[in-house]
Structure formats: C-alpha cells, structure tokens
Scaffold this active site. Sequence first.
Site, PDB file in Angstrom:
ATOM      1  N   LYS A 158       0.817  -1.228   0.000  1.00 35.16           N
ATOM      2  CA  LYS A 158       0.000   0.000   0.000  1.00 35.16           C
ATOM      3  C   LYS A 158       0.846   1.270   0.000  1.00 35.16           C
ATOM      4  O   LYS A 158       0.586   2.202  -0.749  1.00 35.16           O
ATOM      5  CB  LYS A 158      -0.922  -0.020   1.232  1.00 35.16           C
ATOM      6  CG  LYS A 158      -1.969  -1.126   1.155  1.00 35.16           C
ATOM      7  CD  LYS A 158      -2.794  -1.212   2.395  1.00 35.16           C
ATOM      8  CE  LYS A 158      -2.091  -1.873   3.577  1.00 35.16           C
ATOM      9  NZ  LYS A 158      -1.699  -3.283   3.392  1.00 35.16           N
ATOM     10  N   ILE A 159       1.866   1.299   0.892  1.00 37.32           N
ATOM     11  CA  ILE A 159       2.682   2.520   0.992  1.00 37.32           C
ATOM     12  C   ILE A 159       3.482   2.719  -0.294  1.00 37.32           C
ATOM     13  O   ILE A 159       3.531   3.816  -0.858  1.00 37.32           O
ATOM     14  CB  ILE A 159       3.615   2.439   2.221  1.00 37.32           C
ATOM     15  CG1 ILE A 159       2.777   2.465   3.500  1.00 37.32           C
ATOM     16  CG2 ILE A 159       4.623   3.582   2.220  1.00 37.32           C
ATOM     17  CD1 ILE A 159       3.546   2.155   4.781  1.00 37.32           C
ATOM     18  N   THR A 237      11.769   3.996   5.388  1.00 35.34           N
ATOM     19  CA  THR A 237      10.633   4.306   6.265  1.00 35.34           C
ATOM     20  C   THR A 237       9.951   2.996   6.667  1.00 35.34           C
ATOM     21  O   THR A 237       8.830   3.015   7.169  1.00 35.34           O
ATOM     22  CB  THR A 237       9.587   5.212   5.562  1.00 35.34           C
ATOM     23  OG1 THR A 237       9.105   4.524   4.406  1.00 35.34           O
ATOM     24  CG2 THR A 237      10.154   6.559   5.175  1.00 35.34           C
ATOM     25  N   ARG A 239      11.391  -0.545   8.398  1.00 32.56           N
ATOM     26  CA  ARG A 239      11.790  -0.907   9.757  1.00 32.56           C
ATOM     27  C   ARG A 239      13.320  -0.807   9.827  1.00 32.56           C
ATOM     28  O   ARG A 239      14.013  -1.121   8.865  1.00 32.56           O
ATOM     29  CB  ARG A 239      11.348  -2.337  10.107  1.00 32.56           C
ATOM     30  CG  ARG A 239       9.875  -2.469  10.445  1.00 32.56           C
ATOM     31  CD  ARG A 239       9.511  -1.810  11.776  1.00 32.56           C
ATOM     32  NE  ARG A 239       8.099  -1.950  12.113  1.00 32.56           N
ATOM     33  CZ  ARG A 239       7.137  -1.077  11.813  1.00 32.56           C
ATOM     34  NH1 ARG A 239       7.435   0.022  11.150  1.00 32.56           N
ATOM     35  NH2 ARG A 239       5.882  -1.276  12.169  1.00 32.56           N
ATOM     36  N   ASP A 263      13.804   7.043   8.608  1.00 31.01           N
ATOM     37  CA  ASP A 263      12.729   7.323   9.560  1.00 31.01           C
ATOM     38  C   ASP A 263      12.704   6.265  10.650  1.00 31.01           C
ATOM     39  O   ASP A 263      11.941   6.357  11.615  1.00 31.01           O
ATOM     40  CB  ASP A 263      11.383   7.350   8.817  1.00 31.01           C
ATOM     41  CG  ASP A 263      10.250   7.831   9.713  1.00 31.01           C
ATOM     42  OD1 ASP A 263      10.446   8.835  10.434  1.00 31.01           O
ATOM     43  OD2 ASP A 263       9.166   7.194   9.722  1.00 31.01           O
ATOM     44  N   GLU A 268      16.160   1.830  17.558  1.00 27.87           N
ATOM     45  CA  GLU A 268      15.437   3.088  17.810  1.00 27.87           C
ATOM     46  C   GLU A 268      14.694   3.113  19.146  1.00 27.87           C
ATOM     47  O   GLU A 268      14.435   4.194  19.694  1.00 27.87           O
ATOM     48  CB  GLU A 268      14.451   3.374  16.679  1.00 27.87           C
ATOM     49  CG  GLU A 268      13.261   2.414  16.613  1.00 27.87           C
ATOM     50  CD  GLU A 268      12.328   2.710  15.445  1.00 27.87           C
ATOM     51  OE1 GLU A 268      12.820   2.927  14.328  1.00 27.87           O
ATOM     52  OE2 GLU A 268      11.105   2.723  15.662  1.00 27.87           O
ATOM     53  N   HIS A 300      10.795   8.011  13.460  1.00 31.01           N
ATOM     54  CA  HIS A 300       9.661   7.146  13.122  1.00 31.01           C
ATOM     55  C   HIS A 300       8.364   7.958  13.064  1.00 31.01           C
ATOM     56  O   HIS A 300       7.394   7.652  13.749  1.00 31.01           O
ATOM     57  CB  HIS A 300       9.531   6.004  14.130  1.00 31.01           C
ATOM     58  CG  HIS A 300       8.878   4.775  13.552  1.00 31.01           C
ATOM     59  ND1 HIS A 300       9.287   3.514  13.841  1.00 31.01           N
ATOM     60  CD2 HIS A 300       7.841   4.621  12.688  1.00 31.01           C
ATOM     61  CE1 HIS A 300       8.530   2.629  13.206  1.00 31.01           C
ATOM     62  NE2 HIS A 300       7.637   3.303  12.484  1.00 31.01           N
ATOM     63  N   GLN A 301       8.396   9.001  12.235  1.00 28.17           N
ATOM     64  CA  GLN A 301       7.255   9.917  12.184  1.00 28.17           C
ATOM     65  C   GLN A 301       6.485   9.827  10.871  1.00 28.17           C
ATOM     66  O   GLN A 301       5.599  10.635  10.605  1.00 28.17           O
ATOM     67  CB  GLN A 301       7.711  11.363  12.414  1.00 28.17           C
ATOM     68  CG  GLN A 301       8.529  11.960  11.262  1.00 28.17           C
ATOM     69  CD  GLN A 301       8.883  13.414  11.493  1.00 28.17           C
ATOM     70  OE1 GLN A 301       9.742  13.723  12.321  1.00 28.17           O
ATOM     71  NE2 GLN A 301       8.231  14.316  10.777  1.00 28.17           N
ATOM     72  N   PHE A 303       4.179   8.016   9.959  1.00 29.30           N
ATOM     73  CA  PHE A 303       2.727   7.851  10.151  1.00 29.30           C
ATOM     74  C   PHE A 303       2.069   9.121  10.688  1.00 29.30           C
ATOM     75  O   PHE A 303       0.849   9.184  10.787  1.00 29.30           O
ATOM     76  CB  PHE A 303       2.471   6.720  11.164  1.00 29.30           C
ATOM     77  CG  PHE A 303       2.775   7.163  12.582  1.00 29.30           C
ATOM     78  CD1 PHE A 303       4.079   7.225  13.032  1.00 29.30           C
ATOM     79  CD2 PHE A 303       1.765   7.562  13.438  1.00 29.30           C
ATOM     80  CE1 PHE A 303       4.375   7.670  14.312  1.00 29.30           C
ATOM     81  CE2 PHE A 303       2.046   8.013  14.721  1.00 29.30           C
ATOM     82  CZ  PHE A 303       3.359   8.064  15.157  1.00 29.30           C
TER      83      PHE A 303
HETATM   84  P1  NAI Z   1       1.843  -3.951   2.808  1.00 27.36           P
HETATM   85  O1  NAI Z   1       1.584  -5.217   3.535  1.00 27.36           O
HETATM   86  O2  NAI Z   1       0.716  -3.297   2.066  1.00 27.36           O
HETATM   87  O3  NAI Z   1       3.030  -4.197   1.746  1.00 27.36           O
HETATM   88  C1  NAI Z   1       4.190  -4.911   2.011  1.00 27.36           C
HETATM   89  C2  NAI Z   1       4.708  -5.480   0.704  1.00 27.36           C
HETATM   90  O4  NAI Z   1       5.977  -6.094   0.952  1.00 27.36           O
HETATM   91  C3  NAI Z   1       3.793  -6.562   0.103  1.00 27.36           C
HETATM   92  O5  NAI Z   1       3.562  -6.294  -1.260  1.00 27.36           O
HETATM   93  C4  NAI Z   1       4.586  -7.858   0.310  1.00 27.36           C
HETATM   94  O6  NAI Z   1       4.353  -8.809  -0.715  1.00 27.36           O
HETATM   95  C5  NAI Z   1       6.010  -7.323   0.242  1.00 27.36           C
HETATM   96  N1  NAI Z   1       6.987  -8.233   0.823  1.00 27.36           N
HETATM   97  C6  NAI Z   1       6.832  -9.141   1.832  1.00 27.36           C
HETATM   98  N2  NAI Z   1       7.979  -9.803   2.053  1.00 27.36           N
HETATM   99  C7  NAI Z   1       8.881  -9.300   1.172  1.00 27.36           C
HETATM  100  C8  NAI Z   1      10.232  -9.586   0.899  1.00 27.36           C
HETATM  101  N3  NAI Z   1      10.895 -10.545   1.568  1.00 27.36           N
HETATM  102  N4  NAI Z   1      10.837  -8.893  -0.090  1.00 27.36           N
HETATM  103  C9  NAI Z   1      10.175  -7.930  -0.786  1.00 27.36           C
HETATM  104  N5  NAI Z   1       8.884  -7.630  -0.581  1.00 27.36           N
HETATM  105  C10 NAI Z   1       8.241  -8.316   0.385  1.00 27.36           C
HETATM  106  O7  NAI Z   1       2.498  -2.970   3.848  1.00 27.36           O
HETATM  107  P2  NAI Z   1       2.529  -1.375   3.849  1.00 27.36           P
HETATM  108  O8  NAI Z   1       1.309  -0.850   4.513  1.00 27.36           O
HETATM  109  O9  NAI Z   1       2.869  -0.885   2.487  1.00 27.36           O
HETATM  110  O10 NAI Z   1       3.754  -1.117   4.864  1.00 27.36           O
HETATM  111  C11 NAI Z   1       5.065  -1.541   4.557  1.00 27.36           C
HETATM  112  C12 NAI Z   1       5.931  -1.444   5.810  1.00 27.36           C
HETATM  113  O11 NAI Z   1       6.093  -0.076   6.170  1.00 27.36           O
HETATM  114  C13 NAI Z   1       5.301  -2.094   7.064  1.00 27.36           C
HETATM  115  O12 NAI Z   1       5.599  -3.463   7.141  1.00 27.36           O
HETATM  116  C14 NAI Z   1       5.944  -1.327   8.195  1.00 27.36           C
HETATM  117  O13 NAI Z   1       7.098  -2.021   8.590  1.00 27.36           O
HETATM  118  C15 NAI Z   1       6.334   0.006   7.558  1.00 27.36           C
HETATM  119  N6  NAI Z   1       5.570   1.130   8.114  1.00 27.36           N
HETATM  120  C16 NAI Z   1       6.266   2.233   8.568  1.00 27.36           C
HETATM  121  C17 NAI Z   1       5.596   3.334   9.077  1.00 27.36           C
HETATM  122  C18 NAI Z   1       6.330   4.579   9.531  1.00 27.36           C
HETATM  123  O14 NAI Z   1       5.740   5.385  10.279  1.00 27.36           O
HETATM  124  N7  NAI Z   1       7.569   4.792   9.128  1.00 27.36           N
HETATM  125  C19 NAI Z   1       4.129   3.320   9.192  1.00 27.36           C
HETATM  126  C20 NAI Z   1       3.502   2.154   8.616  1.00 27.36           C
HETATM  127  C21 NAI Z   1       4.207   1.099   8.132  1.00 27.36           C
END
Ligand code: NAI
Length: 338
Positions: A158-159, A237, A239, A263, A268, A300-301, A303
Amino acid sequence: MERKFRIICFGTQPYDRESFDRNNTYDNLTIDYHTSHLNARNVALAEGADAVCVFVNDTVDAETIEGLAAHGVKLIALRCAGFNNVDLQAAERCGIPVVRVPAYSPHAVAEHAVALMLALNRKVHRAYWRTRDGNFALHGLLGFDMYGKTAGIVGTGKIARALIGILRGFGMEILAYDLYPDEEYARAAGIRYVTLDELYRNSDIISLHCPLTDATRYMIDEDAISKMKRGVIIINTGRGQLIRSEALIEGLKNKTVGAAGLDVYEEEAAYFYEDTSDRVMDDDMLARLLSFNNVIITSHQGFFTREALDNIARTTLDNVEVFARSGELRNRVCCDRK
Ligand code: NAI
C-alpha cells in the site's frame, strides 16, 4: 451497571491519548494510558486490562505475552501496521489473539519518504541552517532532477503504491522488487519488476517498503551496498533492521551511498519518541549516523499526520469493541503471516 471492557495503552504520548479519547465513542470501552513501553519487566502494569494496546517500540515477546496471559489479558491490539515486535507463536500458544491497523494512511508514510528524498537531494536541511546564518552561498548544495531518474522500490504494497504514484508524477522510472510481484498492477502503473540485484545496480534512489521478516532482516548489508550505483540515496521508512547500520556507515564513508533518509533505526526503541536532549548519547552507531551531513534521521514519524492518527484510533477502537461485544477478530494477525 455493566462492566466496561478495559484497554491499557502502552508507550503513549499526549497525541495518542488525545486522538484515542476523541475517537472513543463506545460506551462499553474504557481506556487507561501508560507512557512506558510494554516489556517483560513491566508487564504487571497490564493488571486489570482486558486488552493491551501497543505500538512499534513495545516489546511483545514470549515472556511479555506469558505475563499478559497470567494477568488475564484477552487481546493484544496493535495501533500500527507492522507486527514484527510481537511473538505471534507465543500469542497463539497463550490464546491471546493479535489485531492491528493494516492501513491508516499509506499516503502519510509515502509522502514522508518523498520529503526525505527531496530534502536530501536538494540539501534543504543544510540550506535552512546556512541562510539563517547569513550564508547565501550555493556550494555543496548541488542536487539532481528527479525527472528521468530511476527509483528502486522494495515491496510494492500500500505505501509503496502511494509512493510510486508520486514518483511517477515526477517523471521517474520505477524498478520494483516484491516477493509476490503483481504484474497487472505493474502494467497499469508503468513500472517494472526486476531482481533485487538489478534494482540495486540501476537505481538512483532506493526506498524500502517491505515488512521486517527473517528474510528481510539486514537485507541492506555490505554485499547489497557494494552492488549499488555510486551516490545512491537510500530511504528507509520501513523498519530499522532492514538495514545493517554498520554497512550503511561504511557505504557513506566510502561514498557508495550518496545520502540516507532514515525514519527508522535498528536500535530506535531507546531513543525514538523521547526527548533525550539532556543526556549523553551512548549509542555510537546512531551518533555516527547523525554526524553525516548527508543523512537525515527522523524519529519514526512517517505515520504522523492528523488523518493517520484519527484512522489509527478509530480502527484500533473498532477492533477492540467488536471483540469485546461479539468475540469477532477483525484485522487479526495470524502466525503464518510472519
Ligand atoms: P503492505 O503489507 O501493504 O506491503 C508490504 C509489501 O511487501 C507486500 O507487497 C509484500 O508482498 C512485500 N513483501 C513481503 N515480504 C517481502 C520480501 N521478503 N521482499 C520484498 N517484498 C516483500 O504494507 P505497507 O502498509 O505498504 O507497509 C510496509 C511497511 O512499512 C510495514 O511493514 C511497516 O514495517 C512500515 N511502516 C512504517 C511506518 C512509519 O511510520 N515509518 C508506518 C507504517 C508502516
């Protein structure tokens, strides 16, 4: 009077309390707040909770979960999307289901990634200090057009998709890598799935948007960085542990890495979200990263927008309320997702 279902929120800041209280329209839920992060040592604070609500830097390992079970906690509600800090097997073993907020604003994080890219490319962070000090010289501030450059996006969820939309708007080429490539999406978005090696070799900017799993932990290490274009900008952004910080520091020192926007950081939890300005920094790796003029670290901002905070509070409270009322597990995280 019917007993209310009690949520104890850990690791809370004033803005969490404000958005949760504002969005708690449910008569059957009551919320208490702790500022400390949940871990095995302070799990006693969960006494009397029906559900605990945790965030990215709470340590929900097996020992903590056993403690939660001993205190009669029935639900772990993550107020975030990532769940790498929860031992899902232990939760299952102890019979405590885990729910999360799968999406609250992918735009918030994507836009923050773009803010880091643009700031680093055009050296906005350095220009800001210069002009305040009466220094209007441009030397050292040279950037490049985003137009026509190549962005490598790891993970196309999604992101990443929100980010790709913005970067396509700049006129960038996109190379993507995902464990589960979605070719239909790639065609529609005008992007190309490639191998990780190809992505590393050909990207001017690399941005990480996959979850932290055993497979992705330290994926950006010495070997990965050695394959990258000289001067690459790395944005994380996702982990902290997606990047081995020592390798990043070495890459910055030998100039393979032109800039880094972080981020998140692998250690952290000891610093992020806290004001530690009256303490001496005892994390040498973080101190070294902060010393580079081509590194921007934010706490980690990604969000942290009004819209995202409201969505987080609403979805978390909905998750807990429906469980309290009917036992339904909405937005459940299952063991096999790890
Ligand atoms: P999402 O679940 O929509 O997308 C994750 C994508 O990564 C999926 O398409 C999945 O198939 C893929 N994936 C899984 N394992 C993989 C691998 N080994 N190699 C490559 N791709 C792989 O998740 P979304 O919402 O896009 O978030 C992504 C990450 O962003 C979260 O897991 C979280 O760690 C991080 N995040 C950071 C935030 C922040 O404030 N900096 C806030 C929200 C999320």
